[in-house]
Design an enzyme around this catalytic site. Sequence first.
Site, PDB file in Angstrom:
ATOM      1  N   ARG A  86     -14.355 -15.449 -26.493  1.00  0.00           N
ATOM      2  CA  ARG A  86     -14.657 -14.239 -27.277  1.00  0.00           C
ATOM      3  C   ARG A  86     -13.532 -13.890 -28.251  1.00  0.00           C
ATOM      4  O   ARG A  86     -13.757 -13.185 -29.244  1.00  0.00           O
ATOM      5  CB  ARG A  86     -15.014 -13.070 -26.356  1.00  0.00           C
ATOM      6  CG  ARG A  86     -16.349 -13.311 -25.626  1.00  0.00           C
ATOM      7  CD  ARG A  86     -16.775 -12.115 -24.812  1.00  0.00           C
ATOM      8  NE  ARG A  86     -15.894 -11.831 -23.701  1.00  0.00           N
ATOM      9  CZ  ARG A  86     -16.051 -12.291 -22.467  1.00  0.00           C
ATOM     10  NH1 ARG A  86     -17.066 -13.064 -22.162  1.00  0.00           N
ATOM     11  NH2 ARG A  86     -15.211 -11.966 -21.520  1.00  0.00           N
ATOM     12  N   GLU A 121      -6.488 -13.200  -9.392  1.00  0.00           N
ATOM     13  CA  GLU A 121      -6.560 -12.514  -8.101  1.00  0.00           C
ATOM     14  C   GLU A 121      -6.578 -13.562  -6.971  1.00  0.00           C
ATOM     15  O   GLU A 121      -5.890 -13.417  -5.972  1.00  0.00           O
ATOM     16  CB  GLU A 121      -7.834 -11.660  -8.086  1.00  0.00           C
ATOM     17  CG  GLU A 121      -7.808 -10.570  -7.059  1.00  0.00           C
ATOM     18  CD  GLU A 121      -9.064  -9.718  -7.144  1.00  0.00           C
ATOM     19  OE1 GLU A 121      -9.780  -9.803  -8.148  1.00  0.00           O
ATOM     20  OE2 GLU A 121      -9.311  -8.996  -6.157  1.00  0.00           O
TER      21      GLU A 121
HETATM   22  P1  AMP Z   1      -6.911 -10.230 -18.083  1.00  0.00           P
HETATM   23  O1  AMP Z   1      -6.241 -11.557 -18.087  1.00  0.00           O
HETATM   24  O2  AMP Z   1      -6.992  -9.591 -16.719  1.00  0.00           O
HETATM   25  O3  AMP Z   1      -6.302  -9.271 -19.108  1.00  0.00           O
HETATM   26  O4  AMP Z   1      -8.436 -10.461 -18.468  1.00  0.00           O
HETATM   27  C1  AMP Z   1      -8.803 -10.613 -19.777  1.00  0.00           C
HETATM   28  C2  AMP Z   1      -9.888 -11.634 -19.961  1.00  0.00           C
HETATM   29  O5  AMP Z   1     -10.965 -11.477 -19.034  1.00  0.00           O
HETATM   30  C3  AMP Z   1     -10.492 -11.495 -21.353  1.00  0.00           C
HETATM   31  O6  AMP Z   1     -10.732 -12.791 -21.885  1.00  0.00           O
HETATM   32  C4  AMP Z   1     -11.764 -10.716 -21.127  1.00  0.00           C
HETATM   33  O7  AMP Z   1     -12.786 -11.170 -21.986  1.00  0.00           O
HETATM   34  C5  AMP Z   1     -12.124 -10.935 -19.666  1.00  0.00           C
HETATM   35  N1  AMP Z   1     -12.423  -9.671 -18.970  1.00  0.00           N
HETATM   36  C6  AMP Z   1     -11.685  -9.098 -17.989  1.00  0.00           C
HETATM   37  N2  AMP Z   1     -12.232  -7.971 -17.539  1.00  0.00           N
HETATM   38  C7  AMP Z   1     -13.356  -7.774 -18.265  1.00  0.00           C
HETATM   39  C8  AMP Z   1     -14.378  -6.734 -18.302  1.00  0.00           C
HETATM   40  N3  AMP Z   1     -14.332  -5.667 -17.483  1.00  0.00           N
HETATM   41  N4  AMP Z   1     -15.372  -6.866 -19.207  1.00  0.00           N
HETATM   42  C9  AMP Z   1     -15.419  -7.946 -20.045  1.00  0.00           C
HETATM   43  N5  AMP Z   1     -14.509  -8.937 -20.049  1.00  0.00           N
HETATM   44  C10 AMP Z   1     -13.483  -8.868 -19.176  1.00  0.00           C
END
Ligand code: AMP
Length: 181
Positions: free
Chosen positions: A63, A100
């Site tokens: 995305r 996680e």
């Molecule tokens: P993080 O590494 O925890 O910051 O997760 C970010 C990645 O996971 C991004 O590529 C987001 O597209 C996806 N992601 C994490 N949580 C969500 C959510 N609640 N809704 C949509 N995409 C998410």
Amino acid sequence: MNMLIDEIKDTIRQVPNFPKEGIQFLDITTGVKHPQAFKDMIDYLYEQFKDKHIDYVAGIESRGFVFGAPLALRLNAGFVMIRKPNKLPAETISESYELEYGTDTIQMHADAIEKGSNVVVIDDLLATGGTATAACNLIKKAGGKVEAAAFIIELTPLRGAEKIKSQTGVNVVSMLKYDLD
Ligand code: AMP
């Protein structure tokens, strides 16, 4: 920008319990199919970086590609793909990060940027910041400078911006803040 921030937020669908129980998924597909909302998202990002002499916009699969490529065009910058493992055909460099449960890895072509390049890292959404921290480390490994990590959506209670700043020194820019975790 033409739409109000709350009107743009209304174009983003929220799907409970996807991809698993307890996750409120913020679905940008409904935002980018709205022509004015999509344009306003790219305009917002462009305004943040138009005077920053950006050499490359690095989008995180998949995305991040949706927002990174049009931003690169607007900035007259190149577009670089940060991908999941075993997708890129030439020599790659990798960075792994904790999830996680277990770990994940992202890759970039070893020759994607020149040393000293000024790079913006882009993804659709900032949650815990693990993915973007790894992406910033990848750019640095290649000898680049990260101007900022930029997102359309930030889930502020998860404190991803603080993680990115403390682990990489990189500043975070986000357009739509959500009080969700
Ligand atoms: P993080 O590494 O925890 O910051 O997760 C970010 C990645 O996971 C991004 O590529 C987001 O597209 C996806 N992601 C994490 N949580 C969500 C959510 N609640 N809704 C949509 N995409 C998410």
